[in-house]
Design a protein around this motif. Structure first.
Motif, PDB file in Angstrom:
ATOM      1  N   HIS A  80      31.318  42.670  41.824  1.00  0.00           N
ATOM      2  CA  HIS A  80      32.565  42.091  41.648  1.00  0.00           C
ATOM      3  C   HIS A  80      32.494  40.867  40.928  1.00  0.00           C
ATOM      4  O   HIS A  80      32.354  39.815  41.374  1.00  0.00           O
ATOM      5  N   THR A  81      32.754  40.676  39.661  1.00  0.00           N
ATOM      6  CA  THR A  81      32.916  39.342  38.975  1.00  0.00           C
ATOM      7  C   THR A  81      34.325  38.974  38.592  1.00  0.00           C
ATOM      8  O   THR A  81      35.217  39.576  39.081  1.00  0.00           O
ATOM      9  N   PRO A  82      34.529  37.556  38.245  1.00  0.00           N
ATOM     10  CA  PRO A  82      35.993  37.076  38.350  1.00  0.00           C
ATOM     11  C   PRO A  82      36.696  37.404  36.948  1.00  0.00           C
ATOM     12  O   PRO A  82      36.279  37.891  36.188  1.00  0.00           O
ATOM     13  N   ARG A  83      38.010  37.818  37.480  1.00  0.00           N
ATOM     14  CA  ARG A  83      39.071  38.273  36.318  1.00  0.00           C
ATOM     15  C   ARG A  83      39.435  37.031  35.664  1.00  0.00           C
ATOM     16  O   ARG A  83      40.067  36.857  34.470  1.00  0.00           O
ATOM     17  N   ILE A  84      39.589  35.915  36.548  1.00  0.00           N
ATOM     18  CA  ILE A  84      40.206  34.506  35.905  1.00  0.00           C
ATOM     19  C   ILE A  84      38.909  33.738  35.556  1.00  0.00           C
ATOM     20  O   ILE A  84      38.021  33.361  36.075  1.00  0.00           O
ATOM     21  N   ILE A  85      38.855  33.401  34.277  1.00  0.00           N
ATOM     22  CA  ILE A  85      37.748  32.545  33.440  1.00  0.00           C
ATOM     23  C   ILE A  85      38.127  31.406  32.933  1.00  0.00           C
ATOM     24  O   ILE A  85      39.172  31.509  32.485  1.00  0.00           O
ATOM     25  N   ALA A  86      37.264  30.584  32.850  1.00  0.00           N
ATOM     26  CA  ALA A  86      37.747  29.272  32.082  1.00  0.00           C
ATOM     27  C   ALA A  86      37.395  29.392  30.596  1.00  0.00           C
ATOM     28  O   ALA A  86      38.222  28.591  29.917  1.00  0.00           O
TER      29      ALA A  86
ATOM     30  N   TYR B 194      46.055  28.218  35.518  1.00  0.00           N
ATOM     31  CA  TYR B 194      45.517  28.256  36.914  1.00  0.00           C
ATOM     32  C   TYR B 194      45.569  26.833  37.498  1.00  0.00           C
ATOM     33  O   TYR B 194      45.061  25.879  37.025  1.00  0.00           O
TER      34      TYR B 194
ATOM     35  N   ALA C 255      43.302  28.867  31.605  1.00  0.00           N
ATOM     36  CA  ALA C 255      42.391  29.844  31.969  1.00  0.00           C
ATOM     37  C   ALA C 255      42.741  31.146  31.273  1.00  0.00           C
ATOM     38  O   ALA C 255      43.727  31.099  30.456  1.00  0.00           O
TER      39      ALA C 255
ATOM     40  N   LEU D  61      42.243  35.572  31.424  1.00  0.00           N
ATOM     41  CA  LEU D  61      41.894  37.030  31.882  1.00  0.00           C
ATOM     42  C   LEU D  61      40.757  37.645  31.285  1.00  0.00           C
ATOM     43  O   LEU D  61      40.681  37.465  30.027  1.00  0.00           O
TER      44      LEU D  61
ATOM     45  N   TYR E  40      28.748  37.473  33.092  1.00  0.00           N
ATOM     46  CA  TYR E  40      28.382  37.709  34.630  1.00  0.00           C
ATOM     47  C   TYR E  40      27.533  38.834  34.773  1.00  0.00           C
ATOM     48  O   TYR E  40      26.577  38.487  35.767  1.00  0.00           O
TER      49      TYR E  40
ATOM     50  N   GLN F  25      24.178  38.013  33.826  1.00  0.00           N
ATOM     51  CA  GLN F  25      23.514  36.821  35.033  1.00  0.00           C
ATOM     52  C   GLN F  25      23.122  37.470  36.040  1.00  0.00           C
ATOM     53  O   GLN F  25      22.209  37.014  36.813  1.00  0.00           O
ATOM     54  N   LEU F  26      23.901  38.383  36.560  1.00  0.00           N
ATOM     55  CA  LEU F  26      23.426  38.963  37.854  1.00  0.00           C
ATOM     56  C   LEU F  26      22.280  39.673  38.002  1.00  0.00           C
ATOM     57  O   LEU F  26      21.842  39.857  39.107  1.00  0.00           O
TER      58      LEU F  26
ATOM     59  N   SER G 245      39.681  46.610  36.648  1.00  0.00           N
ATOM     60  CA  SER G 245      40.459  46.215  35.475  1.00  0.00           C
ATOM     61  C   SER G 245      40.212  45.198  34.734  1.00  0.00           C
ATOM     62  O   SER G 245      39.643  44.244  35.295  1.00  0.00           O
TER      63      SER G 245
ATOM     64  N   PHE H 212      41.210  43.136  30.525  1.00  0.00           N
ATOM     65  CA  PHE H 212      42.247  42.907  29.899  1.00  0.00           C
ATOM     66  C   PHE H 212      42.257  42.449  28.624  1.00  0.00           C
ATOM     67  O   PHE H 212      41.289  41.615  28.174  1.00  0.00           O
TER      68      PHE H 212
ATOM     69  N   VAL I 267      23.520  32.214  40.562  1.00  0.00           N
ATOM     70  CA  VAL I 267      22.600  33.236  40.102  1.00  0.00           C
ATOM     71  C   VAL I 267      21.082  32.908  40.792  1.00  0.00           C
ATOM     72  O   VAL I 267      20.305  33.619  41.283  1.00  0.00           O
TER      73      VAL I 267
ATOM     74  N   PHE J 206      50.515  33.310  39.850  1.00  0.00           N
ATOM     75  CA  PHE J 206      49.628  32.852  38.584  1.00  0.00           C
ATOM     76  C   PHE J 206      50.249  33.478  37.484  1.00  0.00           C
ATOM     77  O   PHE J 206      50.595  34.565  37.181  1.00  0.00           O
TER      78      PHE J 206
ATOM     79  N   GLU K 135      41.449  34.391  44.151  1.00  0.00           N
ATOM     80  CA  GLU K 135      40.844  35.798  43.533  1.00  0.00           C
ATOM     81  C   GLU K 135      40.208  36.349  44.729  1.00  0.00           C
ATOM     82  O   GLU K 135      39.110  35.983  45.126  1.00  0.00           O
TER      83      GLU K 135
ATOM     84  N   LEU L 152      30.661  36.683  44.619  1.00  0.00           N
ATOM     85  CA  LEU L 152      29.566  36.208  43.794  1.00  0.00           C
ATOM     86  C   LEU L 152      29.935  34.982  43.098  1.00  0.00           C
ATOM     87  O   LEU L 152      29.110  34.015  43.141  1.00  0.00           O
TER      88      LEU L 152
ATOM     89  N   ARG M  29      36.699  31.635  43.283  1.00  0.00           N
ATOM     90  CA  ARG M  29      37.707  30.807  42.612  1.00  0.00           C
ATOM     91  C   ARG M  29      38.527  30.753  43.672  1.00  0.00           C
ATOM     92  O   ARG M  29      39.432  31.188  44.666  1.00  0.00           O
TER      93      ARG M  29
ATOM     94  N   LEU N 254      37.000  27.153  39.183  1.00  0.00           N
ATOM     95  CA  LEU N 254      37.053  28.015  38.085  1.00  0.00           C
ATOM     96  C   LEU N 254      35.878  28.369  37.519  1.00  0.00           C
ATOM     97  O   LEU N 254      36.006  29.373  36.355  1.00  0.00           O
TER      98      LEU N 254
END
Lengths: 373, 373
Positions: A102-108, A122, A127, A129, A136, A139-140, A152, A154, B67, B118, B167, B363, B366, B371
């Motif tokens: 599960h990677t973040p949905r809110i990103i910088a 944020y 930030a 979506l 990510y 990276q993983l 999901s 966006f 990572v 948010f 999150e 992983l 947030r 962030l």
């Protein structure tokens, strides 16, 4: 009891206590002789939709009263097929050692370049979506070697078409020590597996939808971008080398190739910055698309795993390496070669259900003009 | 070859061609006698973290080079356990007829009241990130009877604690023609099933984590809110009736009840507007919490299914029924009685891995101050 039964109208939720009997008079072959009837939920008539489907409604009317629309057998069948398709997808990938992430949905910062991002406030920071788990998941694979994510994402999609949404489900994989041909094999086997699972597990649903498909054989056909351009030329459709293939050209192509096929060896400039250019001819890259008829179902490729090349490509795409510093740093930790792909789940479900509008295969679609219900 | 081998450093990604031989000199009992070595990814030393874990690092240092941190066996084990826990959760729910659904993350109005949302700029409209699938899952039981959703949700959580994130992953179910006691049974059986699946499927990971737990027996103990207050009073902890139970009081409780237990019959005013007040005593509601020691793992209840009562409760919570018109409309379509719950996945994984900080089981966490990456 008879008085109460008389007061019932369609779409009421009721509880019935009684004796179950066989009968030939009802479609399911049983009837209940009631000793008690309880009205649990009243439906206010007239309803905004005819749930029998005998009076067809426009898609917007249906989406405005979506849960009523979903009571129609034909509508429910789509999402039972999705359930089985997702179950099969996860089983297939887990079986092959892919770890769910599960990677973040809110990103910088923007992952795919700056376009079409939704801004989020944020706390005191700006930030966005996430459009995809691309960076990510790359990276993983340093830590897990094989990962998948289903969730999901966006895109502030300006175009209002029958196959674009601003919120969609992406099925993503990424694999270490792999190149495009390796993950293409995973992809075609997955598609075959999911088609098989749906065909076997959803016979009733496919009957309700009056829809049939054949489970495809693998390997799928593979065409290079150059071969596709030549083929289009033969049909009188001119696509200048280096350009993406426009929708009308894809429609022509869909008539020639009515099933699944790959397009490989795309021009480097037509693909995202992280797709690896070929060693022998850097104008062509190791990206691929999986097509179904004229629809792009999935997209993937071998990724760049050299930090210097990645910085060069970011710059060529007009992006600022500084905005990607958290990502670039990871390439100093011993990044293995890797490849992966993403399937647009909704498009796969359209293929599996025969639906022509993507809004039919999403419970509560979001697009340029729709934010409710 | 020897020269190349000499140039290798820890965390390099390499390819080795050679002959595999048995040996007693290596932990895995094999060695490779190389005929070719290829360096595929260089690691720039010194690295920001000691991947052997011999030099322990602060959580922030670890998260900044996440990572690399995830290459530690102990870190990887957490997410392999999560993978198995999710697989078991979905298998359990699918088996029992729950249909997987995907509800929107971008919403036009607040679902749980206005706090801690948010804001998102959705084209020219104001929108928010969903805190939960609550209203949508309630609507969907009209069409599918039993639904579940597992996915990311968002809360602008101001408090910076070891168990809050902005999150997070929520595991949600909702069931038609059901009340709290029915879904509590589903919940406790699910927890038992997941504990069993992890204990069986993740022996190696639990060994790496040096962590053990017993698969709980069902039914779990059930205490009313009043019983809990009395128990706390016996410990010298005073909680005024009607208030939520504060964290220090829960810590006291966790010492008395070191495993899973339910708290039921909460004061109506301490729970969300959609929880059904009891018929006999509307000051007490049909909401419940599932506790593990002092941590709230899950929360649920019988929902209100009368439109009038729902409007009354919205108003009592200071919310505007007008903002909920798309939701309220659905109660005119024959809404059956229903109940459901939500598990905070991260908290469940903390229980399954023995981790004390929620950031260990995500992983890329947030929170108020983080962030990136």
């Amino acid at each position: 009891m008879i008085e109460k039964a008389d007061s019932l109208q369609t779409q009421f939720s009721i509880g019935v206590k009684g004796t179950v009997r066989r009968t030939e008079k009802t479609p399911r072959g049983i009837e209940i002789v009631p000793s008690e009837i309880r009205i649990l939920g009243i439906a206010q008539h007239p309803l905004p939709l005819d749930v029998t489907g005998r009076t067809p409604a426009e898609i917007d009317t249906r989406l405005n009263a979506r849960v009523l629309d979903l009571r129609r057998d034909e509508c429910g069948a789509v999402f039972r097929i999705e359930h089985v398709a997702l179950e099969a997808t996860r089983a297939f990938l887990s079986e092959r050692g892919f770890v769910e992430v599960h990677t973040p949905r809110i990103i910088a910062s923007a992952t795919e370049g700056g376009a079409a991002l939704f801004p989020v406030t944020y706390f005191e920071h700006d930030a966005f979506l996430a459009q995809s788990p691309q960076l990510y998941k790359e990276q993983l694979i340093m830590s897990f070697e094989k990962v998948f994510e289903i969730g999901s994402f966006f895109r502030a999609e300006e175009s209002h078409t029958r196959r674009h949404l601003s919120e969609f489900i992406s099925v993503d994989i990424e694999e270490a020590f792999a190149a495009a041909p390796d993950v293409m094999k995973v992809l075609e086997k997955l598609v075959r597996y999911v088609c098989g699972a749906v065909k076997k597990g959803c016979q009733r649903e496919l009957e309700i939808l009056k829809y049939r498909f054949d489970v495809p054989r693998t390997p799928f056909k593979r065409f290079t971008y150059d071969e596709i351009l030549k083929e289009l030329d033969g049909e009188g459709v001119d696509v200048p080398w280096g350009e993406d293939i426009p929708t009308p050209a894809f429609r022509t192509l869909g008539k020639i190739h009515p099933y699944f096929y790959f397009i490989t060896d795309w021009p480097t400039k037509s693909k995202a910055f992280y797709i690896n250019p070929q060693d022998e001819n850097p104008k062509v890259c190791e990206g691929f698309d999986l097509m179904w008829q004229w629809v792009e179902l999935a997209s993937g490729g071998t990724r760049i795993h050299s930090k210097d090349l990645l910085i060069k490509r970011l710059t060529e795409h007009g992006l600022h390496p500084e905005s990607f510093k958290f990502h670039l740093k990871v390439f100093d930790y011993g990044m293995p070669p890797h490849a992966g792909w993403a399937i647009g789940l909704e498009r796969l479900i359209m293929m599996l259900t025969g639906k022509k509008n993507i809004r039919e295969v999403v419970l509560f679609p979001r697009d340029r003009y729709r934010l409710t219900p």
